[in-house]
Design a protein around this motif. Structure first.
Motif, PDB file in Angstrom:
ATOM      1  N   LEU A  69      -1.007   8.793   1.328  1.00 17.40           N
ATOM      2  CA  LEU A  69      -0.209   7.619   1.013  1.00 17.40           C
ATOM      3  C   LEU A  69      -0.659   7.003  -0.301  1.00 17.40           C
ATOM      4  N   ARG A  70       0.329   6.572  -1.090  1.00 17.37           N
ATOM      5  CA  ARG A  70       0.040   5.828  -2.321  1.00 17.37           C
ATOM      6  C   ARG A  70       0.520   4.397  -2.111  1.00 17.37           C
ATOM      7  N   GLU A  71      -0.414   3.539  -1.736  1.00 20.97           N
ATOM      8  CA  GLU A  71      -0.073   2.157  -1.423  1.00 20.97           C
ATOM      9  C   GLU A  71      -0.130   1.288  -2.668  1.00 20.97           C
ATOM     10  N   GLY A  72       0.743   0.271  -2.683  1.00 18.83           N
ATOM     11  CA  GLY A  72       0.735  -0.684  -3.777  1.00 18.83           C
ATOM     12  C   GLY A  72      -0.303  -1.774  -3.547  1.00 18.83           C
ATOM     13  N   ALA A  73      -0.276  -2.769  -4.406  1.00 16.37           N
ATOM     14  CA  ALA A  73      -1.269  -3.834  -4.320  1.00 16.37           C
ATOM     15  C   ALA A  73      -0.866  -4.934  -3.346  1.00 16.37           C
ATOM     16  N   ARG A  74       0.418  -5.084  -3.067  1.00 16.42           N
ATOM     17  CA  ARG A  74       0.898  -6.180  -2.232  1.00 16.42           C
ATOM     18  C   ARG A  74       0.578  -5.906  -0.760  1.00 16.42           C
ATOM     19  N   PRO A  75      -0.177  -6.805  -0.082  1.00 17.06           N
ATOM     20  CA  PRO A  75      -0.507  -6.606   1.341  1.00 17.06           C
ATOM     21  C   PRO A  75       0.746  -6.691   2.212  1.00 17.06           C
ATOM     22  N   VAL A  76       0.805  -5.846   3.229  1.00 15.59           N
ATOM     23  CA  VAL A  76       1.968  -5.822   4.113  1.00 15.59           C
ATOM     24  C   VAL A  76       2.131  -7.151   4.846  1.00 15.59           C
ATOM     25  N   GLY A  77       1.031  -7.848   5.085  1.00 17.83           N
ATOM     26  CA  GLY A  77       1.084  -9.110   5.818  1.00 17.83           C
ATOM     27  C   GLY A  77       1.812 -10.214   5.086  1.00 17.83           C
ATOM     28  N   GLU A  78       2.049 -10.065   3.773  1.00 16.61           N
ATOM     29  CA  GLU A  78       2.785 -11.070   3.032  1.00 16.61           C
ATOM     30  C   GLU A  78       4.287 -10.988   3.280  1.00 16.61           C
ATOM     31  N   ASP A  79       4.717  -9.849   3.832  1.00 20.63           N
ATOM     32  CA  ASP A  79       6.150  -9.655   4.063  1.00 20.63           C
ATOM     33  C   ASP A  79       6.543  -9.708   5.535  1.00 20.63           C
ATOM     34  N   ILE A  80       5.617  -9.401   6.417  1.00 18.98           N
ATOM     35  CA  ILE A  80       5.990  -9.291   7.836  1.00 18.98           C
ATOM     36  C   ILE A  80       4.787  -9.561   8.721  1.00 18.98           C
ATOM     37  N   SER A  81       5.063 -10.103   9.916  1.00 16.09           N
ATOM     38  CA  SER A  81       4.044 -10.252  10.952  1.00 16.09           C
ATOM     39  C   SER A  81       4.656  -9.816  12.274  1.00 16.09           C
ATOM     40  N   VAL A  82       3.812  -9.520  13.259  1.00 21.25           N
ATOM     41  CA  VAL A  82       4.277  -9.005  14.555  1.00 21.25           C
ATOM     42  C   VAL A  82       3.641  -9.817  15.676  1.00 21.25           C
ATOM     43  N   GLU A  83       4.479 -10.205  16.635  1.00 24.87           N
ATOM     44  CA  GLU A  83       3.988 -10.891  17.837  1.00 24.87           C
ATOM     45  C   GLU A  83       4.551 -10.182  19.068  1.00 24.87           C
ATOM     46  N   GLU A  90       7.919   1.169  -3.376  1.00 22.94           N
ATOM     47  CA  GLU A  90       6.480   0.910  -3.339  1.00 22.94           C
ATOM     48  C   GLU A  90       6.057   0.571  -1.920  1.00 22.94           C
ATOM     49  N   LEU A  91       5.074   1.300  -1.406  1.00 27.28           N
ATOM     50  CA  LEU A  91       4.553   1.085  -0.059  1.00 27.28           C
ATOM     51  C   LEU A  91       3.537  -0.060  -0.086  1.00 27.28           C
ATOM     52  N   SER A  92       3.803  -1.105   0.692  1.00 22.69           N
ATOM     53  CA  SER A  92       2.871  -2.232   0.758  1.00 22.69           C
ATOM     54  C   SER A  92       1.530  -1.776   1.300  1.00 22.69           C
ATOM     55  N   SER A  93       0.503  -2.455   0.891  1.00 15.20           N
ATOM     56  CA  SER A  93      -0.851  -2.073   1.272  1.00 15.20           C
ATOM     57  C   SER A  93      -1.140  -2.448   2.722  1.00 15.20           C
ATOM     58  N   GLY A  94      -1.656  -1.487   3.480  1.00 13.85           N
ATOM     59  CA  GLY A  94      -2.094  -1.754   4.844  1.00 13.85           C
ATOM     60  C   GLY A  94      -1.026  -1.480   5.889  1.00 13.85           C
ATOM     61  N   LEU A  95      -1.491  -1.467   7.133  1.00 12.96           N
ATOM     62  CA  LEU A  95      -0.638  -1.202   8.295  1.00 12.96           C
ATOM     63  C   LEU A  95      -0.816  -2.335   9.293  1.00 12.96           C
TER      64      LEU A  95
END
Length: 817
Positions: free
Chosen positions: A216-230, A411-416
Motif C-alpha cells: 500500500l502507498r498511503e498518503g499523509a492524511r490520517p483516515v480518522g480525519e474523514d471517518i469514524s466508526v461506532e 490517494e489512500l488515507s493513512s491508517g486503517l
C-alpha cells in the motif's frame, strides 16, 4: 460456485489437466459437479489505429474508417458510430475465425470493399457483454498481434489482460479456460473463494499456494480525519474495518478483471464495485464501497433498525424494517442492510470522487434472518450466513485498497480504522491421534495423522495421546475431535478406506436408560394399539408459543446455527408439538381416530450449554378401536396405558396429583405423575387454546414421561403368587360423590381397610349430567373378592362388602345408588 482454473493458477500450480484437479477435490469432499471448457481465438487479429472516419456513400448507418495497420493503411467499413479518430482498436483480418464460428473474409459492403472487421470484445469471445468496438490502451503499437497487445496490461497484479498468469494456449492462438462448478456443503465456507480452493488443493497435492504481496502507498492524511466508526451491536457485528480513498476516477474495469467476474457469474459494473466483488471472490470476504460524500457527519454507526425505518436498496426496492435488522448508518439515516445489500443513496457512481471501503464480520444468524425476511440472497449474504474468517477482514480491505489505487487512482488515507469489540480466540481441541485408526478402521501412524493436519494449517502442540490442535480461523466448521478425524480421512483419501463386509451374529441392540429398555417400551406401546412416529428434532420457534398460550413458562430456545429453514431453526423442547402437528395433518385428511407415540430427545438451555433429555409422549384423539364401554378416547384410556407402562417397568408406588399449572393441558383435566415423591411426567386433556392453535377439532389427550428420570429411580421388586385354586366373587356398586372426589381417593379409602379378602377394585362406569345432581358424579366400581383357602360364601362377601360401603359413605361422603 464457479471457479476459473486460470484464476486458480495465479495462486497454485494446478497442472494442465483440469479434470484431474477436479477429481482430487471431489474425492476430498469438495465436489466439482461439472467442468465447463471455454476458449477463444485471436489468431489473425491485430491492433490498428483509426486515422480517419467518413460516411459511407451508400448507407446512413455505416462509416468507412481509414486505419493504420503498422505496415499498411487499410479502409474498413464499420457500423459503430462511437469509434473516433485516434482510437486503437482490434481488426480481424481475412481468415480469422471469431466467436460463434464467424469466418472473416474480404468482402464488399454496400459497394465498398472491406478487408476485415473492427471487433467488439463479445465478437472476439473476450467477454459476454458489450456491443461497441473494443478500445485498446493508448500506448498500443499499431500492427502488432492482439495477443501481444493484451499480454501485459497489468504486471503488478500478476495477471495478464486475458485472465491469468499461466494460460493454456488455444489451438490457433488465444486462450482456453476451464470453469469448475463447485457444490459446497454449508459448513465449508472457507472454500467460498478462489484462494480457499487453492489452499484446499495445496493441502491435497502437497503444493504450496502463494498469495500476491499486498503493498500500500498511503498518503499523509490520517483516515480518522474523514471517518469514524461506532458499533452499537457488538454481538451482531464483531469487527468493522474501514479505509478512505480520495480523488479516484470511476470508469469501466480492465478486460482481465471483467473476464474473471464474468467467469464467476458476476456482471461487471464499474472499477470500484468490480474490485470489491473481485476481492470477495478471491478471498471470500464480502466488501462494500460507499460514496464518502453521501456519509453524513463523517461517521459510520452499526446499529439495529428502528421499527418503521426504511431504506431503498441497490435493487431499487424500498425496504421497511421491523426493528430486528442490523443496519450500517450514518448520523442521519441507514446506508446499507448489513451483510446483505447496500443502499442506493450511498452507492458509488461515475460522479463519485471519494470512497469509503468497508470490510466487516457480521454474525451469521442476523444476516440469515434478514436475508430470509426480505427474500434477498446475495453473494455477500451467502458467505456471511455460513461464517467468514474474522481474521481476514483487514487483509481483504488492504487488497481492495491496493487494486483501487492501481486501477482507479486516488490517494489512500493513512491508517486503517479497525473496530474489533469481539476479538477472536483460538479454538483449542484436545486430540488423540489413535482415534483416527479406531474410527476409520485403517492403520494410520500418529506421524502421518499430524502431518495431514499441518497441511491444513493446523497448529499442533503436545505429544503422544495428549495433543492440542488449533485450527486456523478460516475453518469455522472444526470444533471437536471427530472433526479432526474427518479431516484426516479426507486427506488420506476416502478411497483408501477398504469396503469390509459386515460380520458377526445377529443381535438385538437395545437403547438403555439405566434400568429401562427403550425398545421394550416401544414394543409395548405398539401392542397397546399405538402407532410410533418419528419427528424432526428441529422445529419452528413459534411452536413454543402455540404450546403455552399464556406465555407463563418463558425459557430460552436453542437456535441452530445453519437451519434448513425458519420452520426448523430451533431444537425442540418437547415432543408434544411434533405429535400435535401429526394429529393436525392427519385430521385435515379425514384420518381422525389416532393413537400415536414418540420416543425421542428434547433439548433445554442450561448455563451457556444445553441438556438432552429422553422422553416418551403418547397422544390419543377420536374413537377407540375396538369400541368398549366408552366409544370416544378419554383421558382414562391414556391413564390406563400409562399405568400399564409403569407396571411393566416394575413401579407400583406411582400416584397422580391434579395440577393447574401445566400450560398445554386443560386446567381441570390435568395431573402430574409421581413415583416415590419424584415427578416423572404429566397427563391430561389438551388445553382448548392449544387445540385451536394447532387447528384440531376433536379433544386430544396426552401423557409425557421423562425416561431419563424414571431410569434413575429404584423400582420395586416383582413378587409372584400361586395361581388361585378358588373362584373369585364380584360385586358392583354405583356411588354418587362430589365432582372433586377422585377415583384415587376412593381406592385409597378402600385399600386403607387392608381387607384380606379384597383382591381388586376396577371402575366400569363414570357418568355426569341428566339425572345427576349438579356438582355430583356417578362412579361404578367393581370389587373382586377371593380367598386362597376356601370358596367364599355369600355371607363372607356381604360382611366385607358392607364394611367397604360404610367406609366410603363415612369418609368420601358417598351415596349408594
Amino acid at each position: 460456485m464457479k471457479v476459473s482454473v486460470d484464476w486458480l493458477k495465479d495462486y497454485i500450480d494446478a497442472g494442465e489437466d483440469a479434470d484431474a484437479s477436479a477429481h482430487v477435490l471431489t474425492m476430498a469432499g469438495i465436489e466439482v459437479e461439472g467442468v465447463d471448457y471455454s476458449s477463444f481465438s485471436i489468431d489473425k487479429v491485430i491492433a490498428v489505429k483509426i486515422m480517419d472516419a467518413e460516411a459511407h456513400p451508400n448507407a446512413d448507418k455505416l462509416r468507412i474508417c481509414t486505419v493504420d495497420a503498422g505496415t499498411e493503411t487499410l479502409k474498413i467499413v464499420c457500423g459503430d458510430p462511437s469509434v473516433n479518430v485516434g482510437d486503437l482498436v482490434p481488426l480481424a483480418l481475412p481468415g480469422a475465425i471469431l466467436a460463434g464460428g464467424l469466418k472473416i473474409k474480404k468482402s464488399k459492403i454496400r459497394g465498398v470493399e472491406s478487408p476485415g472487421m473492427l471487433c467488439a470484445e463479445k465478437e472476439l469471445g473476450l467477454t459476454e457483454e458489450g456491443s461497441g468496438v473494443m478500445l485498446l490502451p493508448d500506448d498500443t503499437t499499431p500492427g502488432i498481434a492482439l495477443e501481444e497487445a493484451l499480454s501485459d496490461l497489468s504486471p503488478s497484479l500478476m495477471v495478464s489482460a486475458s485472465g491469468g498468469a499461466k494460460k493454456a494456449q488455444g489451438r490457433n492462438g488465444g486462450y482456453s479456460d476451464a470453469i469448475f462448478e463447485v457444490g459446497l456443503t454449508p459448513n465449508r465456507s472457507d472454500c467460498l473463494s478462489i484462494y480457499g480452493i487453492a489452499r484446499e488443493l495445496g493441502a491435497l497435492t502437497g503444493k504450496v499456494p502463494v498469495f500476491p504481496e499486498i503493498s500500500l502507498r498511503e498518503g499523509a492524511r490520517p483516515v480518522g480525519e474523514d471517518i469514524s466508526v461506532e458499533i452499537k451491536e457488538a454481538k451482531l457485528c464483531h469487527r468493522y474495518a474501514a479505509r478512505v480513498i480520495k480523488g479516484i476516477t470511476v470508469k469501466p474495469s480492465p478486460l482481465w478483471l471483467r473476464r474473471r467476474l464474468e467467469a464467476s457469474g458476476i456482471r461487471a459494473i464499474n472499477s470500484i464495485v468490480d474490485i470489491t466483488n473481485y476481492v470477495m471472490l478471491e478471498l471470500g470476504q464480502p466488501l462494500h464501497a460507499f460514496d464518502l460524500e453521501k456519509v453524513n457527519g463523517g461517521k459510520i454507526i452499526v446499529r439495529k433498525a428502528k421499527a418503521g425505518e426504511t431504506l431503498q436498496t441497490l435493487d431499487g426496492v424500498q425496504r421497511s424494517f421491523s426493528g430486528e435488522e442490523l443496519l450500517i448508518c450514518d448520523e442521519e439515516a441507514p446506508l446499507a442492510l448489513a451483510g446483505v445489500m447496500g443502499g442506493e443513496l450511498s452507492a458509488v457512481s461515475e460522479a463519485t470522487v471519494d470512497i469509503l471501503l468497508e470490510s466487516a464480520y457480521f454474525a451469521p444468524v442476523t444476516v440469515r434472518k434478514t436475508s430470509k425476511r426480505f427474500g434477498l440472497h446475495t453473494e455477500s449474504s451467502h458467505r456471511f450466513e455460513r461464517g467468514i474468517d474474522i481474521q481476514g477482514v483487514a487483509r481483504a480491505i488492504d487488497r481492495a485498497a491496493m487494486l483501487i489505487s492501481e486501477l482507479a487512482g486516488g490517494e489512500l488515507s493513512s491508517g486503517l480504522i479497525d473496530s474489533y469489540p469481539v476479538t477472536y480466540s483460538d479454538k483449542v481441541i484436545s486430540f488423540r491421534p489413535s482415534r483416527c485408526s479406531e474410527m476409520l478402521g485403517i492403520e494410520i501412524s500418529d506421524d502421518d495423522v499430524l502431518a495431514y493436519l499441518k497441511k491444513l494449517g493446523m497448529q499442533i502442540s503436545g505429544s503422544g495421546s495428549d495433543i492440542s490442535v488449533i485450527p486456523p480461523s478460516y475453518r469455522v466448521d472444526i470444533e471437536r475431535e471427530i472433526d479432526l478425524v474427518e479431516e484426516v480421512a479426507r486427506l488420506k483419501g476416502y478411497d483408501s478406506i477398504p469396503a469390509v463386509p459386515l460380520s458377526g451374529g445377529m443381535s438385538e441392540h437395545l437403547q438403555e436408560r439405566a434400568n429401562i429398555s427403550v425398545h421394550g417400551l416401544q414394543s409395548h406401546m405398539a401392542a397397546l394399539g399405538y402407532n410410533e412416529v418419528i419427528n424432526y428434532v428441529f422445529q419452528s420457534p413459534d411452536e413454543k408459543g402455540k404450546l403455552d398460550p399464556s406465555g407463563s413458562h418463558a425459557g430460552k430456545q436453542i437456535e441452530i446455527l445453519n437451519p434448513i429453514s425458519e420452520e426448523m431453526s430451533v431444537m425442540r423442547q418437547s415432543l408434544v408439538p411434533g405429535l400435535l402437528q401429526t394429529i393436525s395433518m392427519n385430521c385435515n385428511r379425514q384420518n381422525r381416530d389416532l393413537r400415536l407415540f414418540e420416543v425421542g430427545k428434547v433439548f433445554s438451555a442450561l448455563r451457556g450449554s444445553y441438556e438432552e433429555n429422553l422422553r416418551l409422549t403418547a397422544i390419543a384423539t377420536g374413537e377407540k378401536v375396538p369400541v368398549l364401554w366408552r366409544k370416544e378416547s378419554s383421558v382414562l384410556d391414556l391413564k390406563g396405558c400409562l399405568e400399564n407402562l409403569l407396571d411393566l417397568l416394575g413401579f407400583n408406588g406411582y400416584t397422580f396429583e391434579n395440577r393447574r399449572d401445566i400450560p398445554y393441558l386443560h386446567p381441570g383435566i390435568a395431573a402430574a405423575v409421581f413415583i416415590g415423591g419424584e415427578k416423572v411426567g404429566t397427563i391430561g386433556e389438551l388445553h382448548p387454546l392449544v387445540q385451536e392453535n394447532f387447528d384440531i377439532e376433536n379433544k386430544v389427550y396426552v401423557f409425557d414421561l421423562d425416561l431419563d428420570k424414571i431410569g434413575r429411580l429404584d423400582k420395586g421388586k416383582y413378587s409372584f403368587k400361586d395361581i388361585p385354586s378358588y373362584p373369585s366373587v364380584e360385586r358392583d356398586v354405583a356411588l354418587l360423590v362430589d365432582k372433586h372426589v377422585s377415583l384415587a381417593e376412593l381406592t385409597t379409602y378402600i385399600n386403607g381397610l387392608k381387607l384380606v379378602l379384597l383382591e381388586g377394585v376396577d371402575v366400569f362406569d363414570l357418568f355426569e349430567g341428566k339425572g345427576i345432581d349438579p356438582g355430583k358424579k356417578s362412579i361404578g366400581l367393581r370389587l373382586r373378592y377371593r380367598s386362597h383357602d376356601r370358596t367364599l360364601a355369600d355371607e363372607d362377601v356381604r360382611k366385607v362388602h358392607d364394611s367397604i360401603l360404610s367406609s366410603l359413605v363415612e369418609k368420601a361422603g358417598a351415596v349408594i345408588r
